[in-house]
Design a protein around this motif. Sequence first.
Motif, short mmCIF file in Angstrom:
data_model
loop_
_atom_site.label_atom_id
_atom_site.label_comp_id
_atom_site.label_asym_id
_atom_site.label_seq_id
_atom_site.Cartn_x
_atom_site.Cartn_y
_atom_site.Cartn_z
N ASP A 145 -20.23 25.61 82.88
CA ASP A 145 -19.09 25.97 82.13
C ASP A 145 -17.88 25.16 82.51
O ASP A 145 -17.37 25.62 83.44
CB ASP A 145 -18.81 27.45 82.05
CG ASP A 145 -17.70 27.91 80.94
OD1 ASP A 145 -17.01 26.72 80.67
OD2 ASP A 145 -17.34 29.00 80.41
N SER A 196 -14.96 24.89 81.68
CA SER A 196 -13.79 25.58 81.61
C SER A 196 -13.64 26.58 82.62
O SER A 196 -12.41 27.32 82.85
CB SER A 196 -13.56 26.23 80.07
OG SER A 196 -14.38 27.37 80.11
N GLU A 208 -23.47 37.49 80.16
CA GLU A 208 -23.19 36.17 79.19
C GLU A 208 -21.99 36.57 78.32
O GLU A 208 -20.96 36.08 78.03
CB GLU A 208 -24.30 35.90 78.51
CG GLU A 208 -24.51 34.30 78.63
CD GLU A 208 -25.82 34.02 77.65
OE1 GLU A 208 -25.59 33.41 76.58
OE2 GLU A 208 -26.82 34.31 78.16
N ARG A 224 -17.85 35.53 78.36
CA ARG A 224 -17.45 34.76 77.02
C ARG A 224 -16.22 35.81 76.75
O ARG A 224 -14.93 35.29 76.23
CB ARG A 224 -18.20 35.06 75.86
CG ARG A 224 -19.07 33.79 75.79
CD ARG A 224 -19.79 33.80 74.42
NE ARG A 224 -20.29 34.98 73.87
CZ ARG A 224 -21.39 35.47 74.17
NH1 ARG A 224 -22.43 35.41 74.79
NH2 ARG A 224 -21.61 36.63 73.45
#
Length: 189
Positions: free
Chosen positions: A9, A11, A145, A149
């Motif tokens: 990821d 970010s 997950e 998020r």
Amino acid sequence: MQTSIFENDISMPDVVKNAVSGVLPSFIGTSDDGEIASLSIQLAAAFSDHDDFKSVMADKNEARDEAERKLVAGFEKNLGLLVQKTWVEKADESMKEEMLQRIDTLCHNLVNYDYHRALSEFLPVLHDVVYLLFGSLAKQASFLEYAVRIDPDFGFFWFYINNLPPHDGWSEEKCRAAVLLGIFFLATF
């Protein structure tokens, strides 16, 4: 370990990526009490700490004891309020009341410096609190997950508590660091 969710990821903050791939495995693998403070401070940074955890991990003295008592009191208050305010199905009402008692017992063990027992209680308490908050979703393999998020900090926290191995051979100081890291995250989240 499910490290790819963090490593892939773009970010994701570097401090979290480093914690997942290097610091947490080092923390879990070390038996050197001298390294534990340094590694736990690095893990706290991945929980978005800005040097507050250092006072909890300082050399044993009165100020450290006071910082720890304050941390435990904040955790007990925050987690207790969270559990009390959580709406649950009628079938889970008794679990909610039991959780408040278990949180009280956990904090009692912490203020009495029984860190092995506290860590043994801490992990199941957290799993049950997360179940109260998220329902059966918290028991699914895809929950990590989902957690990442909705909030990357919470996702890393969930990863952290689910990757702590059995700690029977751990020193009291390592158990202390492990449980206080989790408490720190929840007290300041």
